[in-house]
Design a protein around this motif. Structure first.
Motif, PDB file in Angstrom:
ATOM      1  N   GLN A 196      -1.661   2.887  56.434  1.00 46.81           N
ATOM      2  CA  GLN A 196      -2.375   4.048  56.960  1.00 46.81           C
ATOM      3  C   GLN A 196      -3.027   4.768  55.779  1.00 46.81           C
ATOM      4  O   GLN A 196      -2.331   5.204  54.852  1.00 46.81           O
ATOM      5  CB  GLN A 196      -1.411   4.993  57.667  1.00 46.81           C
ATOM      6  CG  GLN A 196      -2.051   6.164  58.380  1.00 46.81           C
ATOM      7  CD  GLN A 196      -2.729   5.758  59.671  1.00 46.81           C
ATOM      8  OE1 GLN A 196      -3.944   5.882  59.789  1.00 46.81           O
ATOM      9  NE2 GLN A 196      -1.945   5.280  60.638  1.00 46.81           N
ATOM     10  N   LEU A 197      -4.350   4.884  55.789  1.00 45.94           N
ATOM     11  CA  LEU A 197      -5.071   5.584  54.737  1.00 45.94           C
ATOM     12  C   LEU A 197      -5.164   7.058  55.129  1.00 45.94           C
ATOM     13  O   LEU A 197      -5.803   7.405  56.124  1.00 45.94           O
ATOM     14  CB  LEU A 197      -6.465   4.975  54.550  1.00 45.94           C
ATOM     15  CG  LEU A 197      -6.496   3.473  54.261  1.00 45.94           C
ATOM     16  CD1 LEU A 197      -7.939   2.987  54.106  1.00 45.94           C
ATOM     17  CD2 LEU A 197      -5.662   3.126  53.024  1.00 45.94           C
ATOM     18  N   CYS A 198      -4.524   7.901  54.334  1.00 45.52           N
ATOM     19  CA  CYS A 198      -4.370   9.325  54.661  1.00 45.52           C
ATOM     20  C   CYS A 198      -5.385  10.119  53.844  1.00 45.52           C
ATOM     21  O   CYS A 198      -5.214  10.286  52.634  1.00 45.52           O
ATOM     22  CB  CYS A 198      -2.942   9.779  54.340  1.00 45.52           C
ATOM     23  SG  CYS A 198      -1.655   8.709  55.041  1.00 45.52           S
ATOM     24  N   MET A 199      -6.427  10.595  54.486  1.00 45.97           N
ATOM     25  CA  MET A 199      -7.539  11.206  53.786  1.00 45.97           C
ATOM     26  C   MET A 199      -7.542  12.722  53.977  1.00 45.97           C
ATOM     27  O   MET A 199      -7.283  13.234  55.067  1.00 45.97           O
ATOM     28  CB  MET A 199      -8.861  10.625  54.293  1.00 45.97           C
ATOM     29  CG  MET A 199      -8.937   9.100  54.287  1.00 45.97           C
ATOM     30  SD  MET A 199      -8.690   8.356  52.646  1.00 45.97           S
ATOM     31  CE  MET A 199     -10.081   9.054  51.760  1.00 45.97           C
ATOM     32  N   GLY A 200      -7.863  13.421  52.896  1.00 48.62           N
ATOM     33  CA  GLY A 200      -8.047  14.863  52.979  1.00 48.62           C
ATOM     34  C   GLY A 200      -6.762  15.665  52.947  1.00 48.62           C
ATOM     35  O   GLY A 200      -6.774  16.859  53.279  1.00 48.62           O
ATOM     36  N   VAL A 201      -5.651  15.049  52.540  1.00 51.13           N
ATOM     37  CA  VAL A 201      -4.379  15.772  52.429  1.00 51.13           C
ATOM     38  C   VAL A 201      -4.287  16.354  51.023  1.00 51.13           C
ATOM     39  O   VAL A 201      -4.257  15.602  50.054  1.00 51.13           O
ATOM     40  CB  VAL A 201      -3.178  14.845  52.698  1.00 51.13           C
ATOM     41  CG1 VAL A 201      -1.866  15.618  52.564  1.00 51.13           C
ATOM     42  CG2 VAL A 201      -3.277  14.206  54.085  1.00 51.13           C
ATOM     43  N   PRO A 202      -4.267  17.675  50.870  1.00 48.68           N
ATOM     44  CA  PRO A 202      -4.138  18.237  49.518  1.00 48.68           C
ATOM     45  C   PRO A 202      -2.779  17.855  48.922  1.00 48.68           C
ATOM     46  O   PRO A 202      -1.765  18.061  49.576  1.00 48.68           O
ATOM     47  CB  PRO A 202      -4.206  19.748  49.751  1.00 48.68           C
ATOM     48  CG  PRO A 202      -4.817  19.918  51.122  1.00 48.68           C
ATOM     49  CD  PRO A 202      -4.365  18.725  51.906  1.00 48.68           C
TER      50      PRO A 202
END
Length: 303
Positions: A196-202
């Motif tokens: 799962q590519l988790c994008m935009g998580v600071p």
């Protein structure tokens, strides 16, 4: 990498998560019954996979209580709709440091346990999939670190593989993919991995398209990938992931809104994602096809 759109797409619904969203929307489920019901309705709306955390039924704060996981599992499996169950194994690696001059001892919010305890609910419930966060990173809040050391990941990954539960590698940055490939090389994870590519998580990978394609281009050809982005870009990333050859994740863990001023429910996010996928000329596949694609075996809880 040439563009190769995915024509057979599965939707994962991340039902509730472990963030502090329980007081920001009345639709964020808290109790096992609410979590299971929301997952079931999401499955009826087209989600082939439901990704579940559990929360304290009264306060709504995230929990690792085995009884709560077992209740969610049993309720989902006894439902009148089929769905692939994906339980988090990300809890138990939370480190919250003190002030910048006195970082130790750690402070309230820290939850650090061993590998066996982090996977205990997986061994008890035997979902088809569970998550494996493949790296350590600064995570949103100022002094909170999501902690997943190489030794911890190797131990947890082996436990998952030995249980016959497929790890879903959670990659929050390119280095997490790098280490996941090492786990496959070491024989800890099987070669046909799920990520799962988790994008935009600071403060992991930002959700711009250049970074996203850098992530996609680092996924081995024999792996299956899915992707999501937080907040307002959730639906844009449905289209982006399908176009890049992947599958999609939506749900209240990642985004509370259906539109400006309109709080979402999980099934609505799934339904909208399905419309986007089909309008792109792709097909939404169900749980039986997902099991065949990923080599999953539907298992019953241990008695």
């Amino acid at each position: 990498m040439p563009l190769q759109m995915n024509r057979d797409v599965f939707i994962t619904c991340a039902v509730t998560g472990s963030g502090s969203t329980q007081d920001r929307s009345p639709h964020v489920p808290r109790s096992p019954a609410q979590i299971a019901d929301s997952a079931i309705v999401a499955a009826k709306a087209g989600a082939a996979v439901v990704h579940c955390h559990v929360r304290d039924p009264e306060s709504g704060v995230p929990s690792r209580d085995l009884a709560l996981y077992r209740e969610v599992t049993d309720r989902v499996r006894s439902a009148d709709v089929d769905v692939v169950l994906n339980l988090t194994a990300g809890m138990g690696g939370d480190m919250v440091f003190g002030g910048v001059e006195t970082p130790l001892p750690t402070v309230a919010g820290t939850d650090m346990v061993g590998a066996s305890e982090r996977v205990a609910h997986v061994a008890d419930c035997l979902p088809e999939i569970c998550t494996l966060d493949c790296g350590t990173m600064n995570f949103a809040e100022a002094d909170y670190v999501m902690t997943n050391t190489p030794g911890m990941l190797s131990a947890m990954g082996k436990m998952m593989t030995d249980l016959g539960v497929k790890p879903e590698i959670e990659a929050f940055d390119t280095g997490h993919l790098w280490y996941a490939k090492q786990l496959v090389k070491d024989g800890v994870l099987e070669s046909n991995a799920l990520v799962q590519l988790c994008m935009g998580v600071p403060w992991g990978a930002p959700d711009d398209l250049n970074t996203f394609m850098a992530m996609v281009n680092n996924v081995p050809e024999d792996w299956t990938f899915s992707a999501f982005a937080l907040g307002r870009n959730q639906m844009a990333y449905v289209a982006a992931s399908v176009l890049a050859g992947g599958n999609v994740r939506v749900g209240l863990e990642d985004n509370l809104w259906l539109g400006k001023g309109e709080l979402a429910q999980n099934w609505q996010l799934v339904e909208r994602a399905g419309n986007i996928i089909e309008n792109m000329g792709a097909r939404v596949i169900g749980p039986a096809e997902v099991r065949e694609k990923l080599g999953l075996v539907k298992q019953a809880p241990q008695s």
